[in-house]
Scaffold this motif. Sequence first.
Motif, PDB file in Angstrom:
ATOM      1  N   LEU A 185      46.928  29.525  50.081  1.00 58.44           N
ATOM      2  CA  LEU A 185      47.058  29.318  48.633  1.00 58.44           C
ATOM      3  C   LEU A 185      46.072  30.186  47.848  1.00 58.44           C
ATOM      4  CD1 LEU A 185      47.651  25.466  48.655  1.00 58.44           C
ATOM      5  CD2 LEU A 185      49.268  27.203  47.843  1.00 58.44           C
ATOM      6  N   GLN A 186      44.912  30.438  48.417  1.00 57.02           N
ATOM      7  CA  GLN A 186      43.951  31.334  47.742  1.00 57.02           C
ATOM      8  C   GLN A 186      44.531  32.726  47.561  1.00 57.02           C
ATOM      9  OE1 GLN A 186      39.978  31.332  49.397  1.00 57.02           O
ATOM     10  NE2 GLN A 186      39.967  29.101  49.593  1.00 57.02           N
ATOM     11  N   TRP A 187      45.217  33.232  48.598  1.00 59.89           N
ATOM     12  CA  TRP A 187      45.871  34.543  48.468  1.00 59.89           C
ATOM     13  C   TRP A 187      46.981  34.494  47.425  1.00 59.89           C
ATOM     14  CZ3 TRP A 187      43.385  38.531  49.739  1.00 59.89           C
ATOM     15  CH2 TRP A 187      42.723  38.689  50.962  1.00 59.89           C
ATOM     16  N   MET A 188      47.762  33.433  47.437  1.00 62.87           N
ATOM     17  CA  MET A 188      48.874  33.331  46.491  1.00 62.87           C
ATOM     18  C   MET A 188      48.387  33.230  45.052  1.00 62.87           C
ATOM     19  SD  MET A 188      51.567  30.966  48.573  1.00 62.87           S
ATOM     20  CE  MET A 188      52.511  31.715  49.912  1.00 62.87           C
ATOM     21  N   ASP A 189      47.340  32.467  44.864  1.00 65.33           N
ATOM     22  CA  ASP A 189      46.778  32.345  43.520  1.00 65.33           C
ATOM     23  C   ASP A 189      46.155  33.665  43.056  1.00 65.33           C
ATOM     24  OD1 ASP A 189      47.587  29.714  43.439  1.00 65.33           O
ATOM     25  OD2 ASP A 189      45.634  28.908  44.042  1.00 65.33           O
ATOM     26  N   ALA A 190      45.613  34.428  44.015  1.00 69.58           N
ATOM     27  CA  ALA A 190      44.980  35.699  43.662  1.00 69.58           C
ATOM     28  C   ALA A 190      45.989  36.713  43.122  1.00 69.58           C
ATOM     29  CB  ALA A 190      44.264  36.283  44.881  1.00 69.58           C
ATOM     30  N   LYS A 191      47.254  36.563  43.473  1.00 66.46           N
ATOM     31  CA  LYS A 191      48.278  37.473  42.951  1.00 66.46           C
ATOM     32  C   LYS A 191      48.275  37.476  41.425  1.00 66.46           C
ATOM     33  CE  LYS A 191      52.454  37.541  44.535  1.00 66.46           C
ATOM     34  NZ  LYS A 191      52.659  38.987  44.719  1.00 66.46           N
ATOM     35  N   ILE A 192      47.938  36.317  40.841  1.00 72.41           N
ATOM     36  CA  ILE A 192      47.930  36.197  39.379  1.00 72.41           C
ATOM     37  C   ILE A 192      46.512  36.223  38.829  1.00 72.41           C
ATOM     38  CG2 ILE A 192      48.527  34.673  37.452  1.00 72.41           C
ATOM     39  CD1 ILE A 192      50.833  33.623  39.249  1.00 72.41           C
ATOM     40  N   SER A 193      45.616  35.462  39.471  1.00 73.21           N
ATOM     41  CA  SER A 193      44.264  35.293  38.907  1.00 73.21           C
ATOM     42  C   SER A 193      43.297  36.408  39.294  1.00 73.21           C
ATOM     43  CB  SER A 193      43.681  33.945  39.343  1.00 73.21           C
ATOM     44  OG  SER A 193      43.550  33.902  40.754  1.00 73.21           O
ATOM     45  N   ALA A 194      43.535  37.066  40.447  1.00 73.43           N
ATOM     46  CA  ALA A 194      42.601  38.116  40.902  1.00 73.43           C
ATOM     47  C   ALA A 194      43.377  39.236  41.594  1.00 73.43           C
ATOM     48  CB  ALA A 194      41.550  37.512  41.830  1.00 73.43           C
ATOM     49  N   PRO A 195      44.252  39.935  40.852  1.00 72.98           N
ATOM     50  CA  PRO A 195      45.051  40.991  41.488  1.00 72.98           C
ATOM     51  C   PRO A 195      44.214  42.093  42.110  1.00 72.98           C
ATOM     52  CG  PRO A 195      45.205  41.095  39.083  1.00 72.98           C
ATOM     53  CD  PRO A 195      44.534  39.811  39.415  1.00 72.98           C
ATOM     54  N   GLU A 196      42.978  42.263  41.607  1.00 79.16           N
ATOM     55  CA  GLU A 196      42.108  43.294  42.184  1.00 79.16           C
ATOM     56  C   GLU A 196      41.731  42.962  43.633  1.00 79.16           C
ATOM     57  OE1 GLU A 196      39.496  40.115  40.498  1.00 79.16           O
ATOM     58  OE2 GLU A 196      41.278  41.196  39.798  1.00 79.16           O
ATOM     59  N   LYS A 197      41.697  41.672  43.968  1.00 77.57           N
ATOM     60  CA  LYS A 197      41.411  41.257  45.342  1.00 77.57           C
ATOM     61  C   LYS A 197      42.547  41.686  46.274  1.00 77.57           C
ATOM     62  CE  LYS A 197      40.423  37.117  48.127  1.00 77.57           C
ATOM     63  NZ  LYS A 197      40.318  35.640  48.125  1.00 77.57           N
ATOM     64  N   ILE A 198      43.786  41.496  45.827  1.00 74.11           N
ATOM     65  CA  ILE A 198      44.951  41.926  46.605  1.00 74.11           C
ATOM     66  C   ILE A 198      44.956  43.452  46.728  1.00 74.11           C
ATOM     67  CG2 ILE A 198      47.456  41.921  46.760  1.00 74.11           C
ATOM     68  CD1 ILE A 198      46.349  39.129  46.985  1.00 74.11           C
ATOM     69  N   ALA A 199      44.660  44.131  45.625  1.00 78.15           N
ATOM     70  CA  ALA A 199      44.662  45.603  45.622  1.00 78.15           C
ATOM     71  C   ALA A 199      43.612  46.153  46.580  1.00 78.15           C
ATOM     72  CB  ALA A 199      44.420  46.122  44.210  1.00 78.15           C
ATOM     73  N   ALA A 200      42.462  45.514  46.664  1.00 82.09           N
ATOM     74  CA  ALA A 200      41.392  45.980  47.557  1.00 82.09           C
ATOM     75  C   ALA A 200      41.824  45.875  49.020  1.00 82.09           C
ATOM     76  CB  ALA A 200      40.118  45.160  47.317  1.00 82.09           C
ATOM     77  N   VAL A 201      42.503  44.783  49.360  1.00 84.05           N
ATOM     78  CA  VAL A 201      43.002  44.621  50.733  1.00 84.05           C
ATOM     79  C   VAL A 201      44.056  45.683  51.032  1.00 84.05           C
ATOM     80  CG1 VAL A 201      44.319  43.097  52.259  1.00 84.05           C
ATOM     81  CG2 VAL A 201      42.468  42.169  50.880  1.00 84.05           C
ATOM     82  N   GLU A 202      44.970  45.900  50.103  1.00 82.88           N
ATOM     83  CA  GLU A 202      46.026  46.901  50.307  1.00 82.88           C
ATOM     84  C   GLU A 202      45.418  48.294  50.490  1.00 82.88           C
ATOM     85  OE1 GLU A 202      48.427  46.324  46.856  1.00 82.88           O
ATOM     86  OE2 GLU A 202      49.570  44.660  47.739  1.00 82.88           O
ATOM     87  N   GLN A 203      44.393  48.592  49.711  1.00 82.93           N
ATOM     88  CA  GLN A 203      43.745  49.901  49.813  1.00 82.93           C
ATOM     89  C   GLN A 203      43.055  50.070  51.171  1.00 82.93           C
ATOM     90  OE1 GLN A 203      40.808  50.597  46.783  1.00 82.93           O
ATOM     91  NE2 GLN A 203      40.527  52.744  47.298  1.00 82.93           N
ATOM     92  N   ARG A 204      42.361  49.029  51.625  1.00 85.74           N
ATOM     93  CA  ARG A 204      41.659  49.127  52.906  1.00 85.74           C
ATOM     94  C   ARG A 204      42.654  49.260  54.051  1.00 85.74           C
ATOM     95  NH1 ARG A 204      39.900  50.912  56.253  1.00 85.74           N
ATOM     96  NH2 ARG A 204      38.071  50.523  57.560  1.00 85.74           N
TER      97      ARG A 204
END
Length: 376
Positions: free
Chosen positions: A331-350
């Motif tokens: 759920l933390q990952w799912m919520d990050a899609k809206i509340s912290a997209p930069e967190k998702i982007a950092a994982v995708e970049q790495r």
Amino acid sequence: MVAGETSGDLLAGLLLDGFRARWPGLTAVGIGGPQMAGRGFSPWWPSEKLAVRGYVEVLRHYREIVGIRKQLRERLLQMRPDVFIGVDAPDFNLDLEADLKAAGIRTVHFISPSVWAWRADRVEKIRRSVDHVLCIFPFEPALLAQHGIAATYVGHPLAGMIPMQADKAAARQQLGLASGDLVLAVLPGSRRSEIQYLADRFFRAAALVQRAKPAIKIVVPAVPALRQQIEQAAQDAGVGAQVQIVTGQSHTVLAACDVTLIASGTATLEAALFKRPMVIAYNMNWLSWQIMRRKKLQPWVGLPNILCRDFVVPELLQDAATPQALADAVLQWMDAKISAPEKIAAVEQRFTQLHHELQRDTAQLATDAIQNILEG
């Protein structure tokens, strides 16, 4: 060749593509699965016979596995192939390779045993058993060279199979999912013992995630031989009607998902190459876990974290892998899609950077290395 499970069968199949291009008249025999058989390999035993993980689990199948190895050794010593290639399955292959090498048969091991993560005591056995190691991670040849073991970095075959940018829309269409759906992929493993120890936790976690987000779609790719066991586990956890179980298609499911709850193993690297946020979990027989944890050499277990040398994604192991903890991490990952997209982007970049590091023409490099061994 001997490949001991679903991932080994896939990797060996890719090698066979390169071998057949170089040696059209190649005869390949041993232990393998459908990917190898589809490329003209003749399996004397199916690879699933060796798909056992954990000390206690291996003991339960010990007599059968040792019997297979003895019969295989006798046939190979009589046949005297030009080269033997053990694909992963080090507990089975290294002893077999040692006997074959001692008899003058060239031996190659594809995928270096993880001496940098577990069981450093294996180094001496590797040196005694193999003429050459084909490594899938860039740091391994130098490490093995320190111990006098010849090795070649050939890249990771999966990095060439999986596109740098997966087509999520096409994958969703193939699975009957809408572009706007929130999708969780659940991958509880490709071994019977993994389903036994993980599936119930994973499906109970999925139920908690669905309770928090009722519109979520949950998709589970199942190894054909384990589909019935997975369906039963889903029903027992009360989500049999809520999850979409598909046979195979793990890559399609990973391409389609937003987040995956996934068993530690090769599948976690596949998820990383698809650039997907994930929660890695593992659970095994208690005694096996006590033995394994004492042999652990670094803080990470999941391949994406090991290769990135950081906790890029969460790992929940053994007693920590409760349904509630797993659900909270998802759920933390799912919520990050809206509340912290930069967190998702950092994982995708790495993970994109990791993909570039692992991408090589594996079949060509492996074939070149084996050609040199045959001529040496």
